[in-house]
Design an enzyme around this catalytic site. Structure first.
Site, PDB file in Angstrom:
ATOM      1  N   ARG A  76       0.843  -1.192   0.000  1.00 33.28           N
ATOM      2  CA  ARG A  76       0.000   0.000   0.000  1.00 33.28           C
ATOM      3  C   ARG A  76       0.882   1.247   0.000  1.00 33.28           C
ATOM      4  O   ARG A  76       1.835   1.341   0.773  1.00 33.28           O
ATOM      5  CB  ARG A  76      -0.891  -0.022   1.249  1.00 33.28           C
ATOM      6  N   ASP A  80      -1.594  10.487   3.608  1.00 33.64           N
ATOM      7  CA  ASP A  80      -2.706  11.027   4.387  1.00 33.64           C
ATOM      8  C   ASP A  80      -2.594  12.543   4.364  1.00 33.64           C
ATOM      9  O   ASP A  80      -1.629  13.083   3.837  1.00 33.64           O
ATOM     10  CB  ASP A  80      -2.611  10.549   5.845  1.00 33.64           C
ATOM     11  N   GLU A  86       3.505   7.339   3.023  1.00 32.74           N
ATOM     12  CA  GLU A  86       3.635   6.080   3.771  1.00 32.74           C
ATOM     13  C   GLU A  86       3.607   4.893   2.811  1.00 32.74           C
ATOM     14  O   GLU A  86       2.898   4.897   1.803  1.00 32.74           O
ATOM     15  CB  GLU A  86       2.491   5.993   4.784  1.00 32.74           C
ATOM     16  N   TRP A 453      -6.746  -4.587   2.455  1.00 32.59           N
ATOM     17  CA  TRP A 453      -5.939  -5.774   2.787  1.00 32.59           C
ATOM     18  C   TRP A 453      -6.759  -7.054   2.602  1.00 32.59           C
ATOM     19  O   TRP A 453      -6.205  -8.100   2.274  1.00 32.59           O
ATOM     20  CB  TRP A 453      -5.401  -5.684   4.216  1.00 32.59           C
TER      21      TRP A 453
HETATM   22  N1  LIG Z   1      -3.594 -10.230   9.035  1.00 32.16           N
HETATM   23  C1  LIG Z   1      -2.495  -9.518   9.157  1.00 32.16           C
HETATM   24  N2  LIG Z   1      -1.641  -9.708  10.186  1.00 32.16           N
HETATM   25  C2  LIG Z   1      -0.540  -8.953  10.320  1.00 32.16           C
HETATM   26  N3  LIG Z   1      -0.214  -7.977   9.485  1.00 32.16           N
HETATM   27  C3  LIG Z   1      -1.028  -7.739   8.455  1.00 32.16           C
HETATM   28  C4  LIG Z   1      -2.207  -8.495   8.232  1.00 32.16           C
HETATM   29  N4  LIG Z   1      -2.814  -8.029   7.129  1.00 32.16           N
HETATM   30  C5  LIG Z   1      -2.060  -7.027   6.670  1.00 32.16           C
HETATM   31  N5  LIG Z   1      -0.990  -6.834   7.464  1.00 32.16           N
HETATM   32  C6  LIG Z   1       0.070  -5.830   7.384  1.00 32.16           C
HETATM   33  O1  LIG Z   1      -0.346  -4.731   8.154  1.00 32.16           O
HETATM   34  C7  LIG Z   1       0.106  -3.503   7.589  1.00 32.16           C
HETATM   35  C8  LIG Z   1      -1.101  -2.575   7.489  1.00 32.16           C
HETATM   36  O2  LIG Z   1      -0.681  -1.298   7.152  1.00 32.16           O
HETATM   37  P1  LIG Z   1      -1.658  -0.046   7.138  1.00 32.16           P
HETATM   38  O3  LIG Z   1      -0.801   1.163   7.117  1.00 32.16           O
HETATM   39  O4  LIG Z   1      -2.669  -0.194   6.078  1.00 32.16           O
HETATM   40  O5  LIG Z   1      -2.410  -0.241   8.539  1.00 32.16           O
HETATM   41  P2  LIG Z   1      -2.741   0.773   9.686  1.00 32.16           P
HETATM   42  O6  LIG Z   1      -1.524   1.511  10.092  1.00 32.16           O
HETATM   43  O7  LIG Z   1      -3.462  -0.006  10.704  1.00 32.16           O
HETATM   44  O8  LIG Z   1      -3.718   1.745   8.977  1.00 32.16           O
HETATM   45  P3  LIG Z   1      -3.551   3.313   8.795  1.00 32.16           P
HETATM   46  O9  LIG Z   1      -2.143   3.597   8.392  1.00 32.16           O
HETATM   47  O10 LIG Z   1      -4.556   3.576   7.712  1.00 32.16           O
HETATM   48  O11 LIG Z   1      -3.897   3.881  10.134  1.00 32.16           O
HETATM   49  C9  LIG Z   1       0.728  -3.874   6.254  1.00 32.16           C
HETATM   50  O12 LIG Z   1       2.129  -3.867   6.344  1.00 32.16           O
HETATM   51  C10 LIG Z   1       0.222  -5.285   5.987  1.00 32.16           C
HETATM   52  O13 LIG Z   1       1.119  -6.101   5.249  1.00 32.16           O
HETATM   53 MG   LIG Z   2      -0.329   2.737   8.477  1.00 37.09          MG
END
Ligand SMILES: Nc1ncnc2c1ncn2[C@@H]1O[C@H](COP(=O)(O)OP(=O)(O)OP(=O)(O)O)[C@@H](O)[C@H]1O
Ligand SMILES: [Mg+2]
Length: 488
Positions: A76, A80, A86, A453
């Site tokens: 991704r 933001d 990011e 995801w």
């Molecule tokens: N089931 C899972 N368990 C652990 N890690 C996961 C799983 N599914 C996805 N991921 C990892 O989690 C990360 C999610 O990143 P993302 O930045 O979208 O999440 P976030 O920080 O929670 O959301 P945001 O940045 O929008 O607040 C990615 O690196 C992805 O590979």
């Molecule tokens: Mg994030």
């Protein structure tokens, strides 16, 4: 009718056989999210960080119609509100795969920056230079993150994981810290002065070490996603690999205890004040001099090394008793990780931390600064060191990191060719493989798509949706083939 499982809803239906197998195994999903800092120097007219970040994302917006998109390697890429682009790596089930996709992210950011720089020079003068920092503090003193994500079994309560893991996370910084020059001296970590609360469900309101927001991106009845906030952005590939691999092994111990309905033994390692322990670790470059007030009222002498030795010893014993853990990582040798972990701690014990300069970011930087100081007759101004520090983290126009690699002063675990390949090649044994294939096909057909995801969505030429709840699912099924078929 059984309730449809999705990542946000619990269901009363039993887990399917494949998920049950995953729950009972030691398999892991790893993901690294990195926020980058941006700035422009040499411009004739000022260009602030958010303008620069928007310029970097112009080509993304032109093709994806959004500043939030998924790319061919399943990762991704997003911006933001604000000025920190990011990149979140696609799901990997081995630290080496996560490392490759993370290194690909550095190349993605570099290219976005160099492209923006070229456009910027037309309006801001020929010397305008875009910097993209894989670090955690900007010049205004704002801190931003590098978060690790680990798939963990739902049967272990989150507060148990946090409680038992936190002393490990705080003290592992001895070998995962990226180092930082500050007015009050050199620190092992970039973020110790910014993190205080041990846990929180909001990363914006406070500065926690672990985020408790419950977004498993997987079957919520089987799994959690542990979202670790305490950690620096690493340039050392060794540090990235080691932080994922050692954390995985500690989690295996905690999960097995949960499986057997007993205590892991780690709860007695709890610090009285996590924030204070974190700051003490960050300031103790010997690794053995700090002492910590413990939650049980005792004092632990011997610095971060003493705490790490406790975890290491428990993990070594555990791997001895559970030989199947050795095969939990498809491409990383668990015994080799243990050997390197032990060697690292022994280097600190024997006062020989300098020997880690080719693998530990902060040691590498610190040695460099010391060598510079020794060579210069006058006192080196702080600004000069800060500049060098920043250059080390600049993935777009920095010179220092590349020269350290070339001279063999910093180890690399994967080469430039592999990192380049990982820009379009997702990890093969997770759902990232399907997402990557979908994105590549959608792009090559000029289709409109979006992802999440756990979801692939085709918007045009046809509307289709597909849920990918199991992060280990890497085989094409009929739904997936129908989506790809709809593109042709
Ligand atoms: N089931 C899972 N368990 C652990 N890690 C996961 C799983 N599914 C996805 N991921 C990892 O989690 C990360 C999610 O990143 P993302 O930045 O979208 O999440 P976030 O920080 O929670 O959301 P945001 O940045 O929008 O607040 C990615 O690196 C992805 O590979
Ligand atoms: Mg994030």
């Amino acid at each position: 009718m059984p309730q449809l499982r999705d990542s946000g809803n619990h269901s009363s239906s039993p887990l399917d056989e494949g998920t049950l197998r995953e729950v009972h195994s030691f398999a892991r999903i790893f993901g690294i999210e990195t926020e980058y800092g941006v700035s422009v120097t040499g411009a004739d007219v000022p260009c602030d960080a958010s303008q620069t970040a928007m310029m970097m994302f112009q080509p993304i917006v032109a093709s994806a119609r959004s500043t939030n998109t998924y790319i061919e390697n399943g990762s991704r890429l997003y911006l933001d509100v604000g000025s920190h682009p990011e990149y979140a790596t696609s799901e990997a089930c081995d630290p080496m795969d996560a490392l490759a996709v993370d290194a690909a992210g550095e190349l993605v950011m570099r290219d976005l920056a160099l492209d923006a720089q070229q456009r910027l020079r037309a309006t801001h003068g020929p010397r305008a230079t875009v910097h993209v920092f894989k670090n955690n503090v900007d010049s205004a003193g704002h801190s931003f993150g590098c978060h690790e994500n680990y798939l963990v079994r739902r049967f272990v309560p989150l507060d148990v994981i946090e409680h038992e893991l936190l002393p490990f996370l705080i003290t592992r910084q001895l070998f995962t810290g990226a180092g930082r020059v500050t007015e009050s001296g050199f620190q092992i970590t970039q973020r110790a002065d910014f993190l205080d609360e041990a846990v929180s469900s909001a990363t914006t309101r406070s500065r926690p070490m672990v985020n408790t927001r419950d977004e498993p991106h997987a079957d919520p009845d089987a799994f959690r996603r542990l979202h670790v906030i305490i950690g620096d952005s690493n340039r050392s590939q060794w540090a990235t690999m080691m932080k994922l691999a050692t954390t995985h092994l500690v989690l295996c111990v905690i999960e097995q205890a949960g499986r057997e309905g007993r205590e892991s033994g780690f709860s007695r390692f709890a610090f009285a004040d996590a924030g204070a322990a974190n700051r003490a670790v960050s300031r103790d470059m010997s690794g053995v001099n700090a002492s910590f007030a413990m939650a049980d009222g005792s004092t632990l002498q011997g610095g971060a090394v003493a705490m790490q030795e406790r975890y290491l010893q428990a993990v070594e014993q555990f791997v001895g008793e559970h030989p199947e853990v050795a095969s939990s990582l498809p491409r990383t040798d668990v015994h080799d990780v243990l050997r390197q972990w032990r060697n690292t701690l022994e280097a600190f014990r024997s006062g020989n931390a300098n020997a880690l300069g080719d693998s530990v970011d902060w040691v590498c930087k610190y040695r460099l600064f010391e060598a510079l100081r020794a060579r210069s007759s006058a006192d080196l101004p702080l600004s000069k060191l800060e500049q060098l520090d920043l250059d080390y983290h600049d993935v777009a126009n920095g010179a220092l990191y590349a020269s350290l690699l070339r001279r063999g002063a910093l180890r690399s675990l994967i080469d430039g060719r592999e990192a380049q390949k990982a820009r379009t090649m997702p990890p093969a044994d997770t759902r990232a493989a399907l997402r990557g294939r979908f994105v590549s096909a959608a792009k090559s057909h000029g289709a409109q798509y979006s992802c999440d995801w756990t979801r692939l969505s085709l918007h045009a030429p046809r509307k289709m949706d597909m849920v990918l709840l199991d992060p280990f699912q890497c085989r094409e099924n009929e739904d997936f083939q129908a989506m790809i078929g709809a593109l042709e």
